[in-house]
Design an enzyme around this catalytic site. Structure first.
Site: not given
Length: 331
Positions: A19, A21-23, A42, A83, A101, A169, A239
């Protein structure tokens, strides 16, 4: 005379996530409010890759990033299980924090971070982009105006297809599982639209037989005024990213509730006595709005802490789901 523009806030990023990197980082580097100064991940190799892509420095260790005097704020996008650790370290280093989140693994972690931020006068924000999209403000206005009548039920779902087997995940040790990844969205939407005092009245989790990792689930909530909520989430579905608010006069549905692209024109639909009324709203970049609000909060020395209350309430609901859920092993 026009006042001089405030200098950009200097941001450091801990975590080299997808997230980020992309957003998030591509959006940061395009905003006048922010100056991306450094990144740590990391491995030094991964940090160097990010640094080259986004034109900033690479730090071999997150600790070194936190020691930099030219970092005002930190964006934390580590695995969920980390987190709390890195958000806490950043706050203790005197940095404002935007943490992906959920804010932690449970209510206790949420409470400790929020208390620390408030004690130190620092901004702490949780990366729920959807909260900043104007479509939800419009929904709240319609509810407050009585357009739906008396609200009696709320339904929400955030479900995605199965992930690659090596996806982080699916790693329980790193805070994986559907509840913490996608389940928190309908829970957070419920706290946003139904208010405080929600109670878990039932929950079911489909869990991986090999280790108990939650793959999907359903939750029933009740508000103090008697509004009932049905929530669904998981990694096992076609989805869906939606919610419906149902009143005694009309029903309202938002079809792209949680992850609309910046160019997506939201469509809110009200159904009443066989009549369907579509409300076309303006497209909005919810990530940019989140980053802009975080910058304002940082400049204000912490800003509105009501979001802390909502973050804690949501994580308390997560704890209640875990405590009450019936678990059904699959696979």
């Amino acid at each position: 005379m026009t006042a001089p523009a405030a200098r950009p806030l200097r941001l450091g990023a801990i975590g080299t996530s997808s997230i980020a990197w992309r957003r998030v980082l591509p959006t940061v580097v395009g905003m006048p409010e922010w100056d991306l100064v450094a990144v740590a991940g990391r491995t030094p190799k991964k940090a160097a890759l990010f640094a080259e892509q986004f034109g900033c420095a690479a730090e071999e260790e997150p600790e070194a990033l936190l020691e930099r005097p030219d970092v005002d704020a930190v964006y934390v996008s580590t695995p969920t299980a980390l987190h709390h650790e890195w958000a806490e370290r950043a706050l203790l280093a005197g940095k404002h924090v935007l943490v992906e989140k959920p804010i932690g693994l449970d209510g206790s972690e949420a409470r400790s971070l929020c208390a620390l931020a408030e004690a130190r006068g620092l901004a702490l924000r949780e990366g729920f982009m959807f909260l900043h999209h104007p479509q939800h403000t419009r929904v709240r206005q319609l509810m407050d105006e009585g357009r739906l009548g008396g609200v009696v039920s709320f339904q929400s779902a955030f479900c995605i297809p199965p992930l690659p087997e090596d996806d982080i995940r699916y790693d329980a040790g790193l805070g994986g599982g559907a509840l913490l990844d996608v389940g928190v969205y309908p829970l957070r939407a419920a706290t946003l639209l139904l208010g405080p005092g929600l109670e878990v009245t039932g929950a079911t989790l489909r869990t991986r037989a090999s280790d108990g990792l939650d793959l999907s689930g359903q939750v029933l909530l009740a508000s103090p005024s008697g509004v009932l909520a049905e929530l669904a989430f998981g990694f096992e579905h076609a989805y869906s990213s939606t919610y419906t608010v149902w009143g005694d006069r009309a029903r309202l549905t938002v079809s792209r509730a949680f992850t609309p692209p910046a160019t997506h024109q939201p469509l809110v639909v009200i159904e009443e006595e066989g009549r369907r009324e579509p409300l076309d709203l303006s497209a909005s970049d919810q990530l940019m709005l989140l980053l802009r609000e975080f910058a304002s909060a940082a400049r204000a020395g912490g800003g509105d802490v009501r979001q802390h209350t909502d973050s804690i309430a949501m994580m308390d609901l997560v704890d209640a789901v875990r405590a009450t859920a019936r678990r059904i092993p699959v696979g």
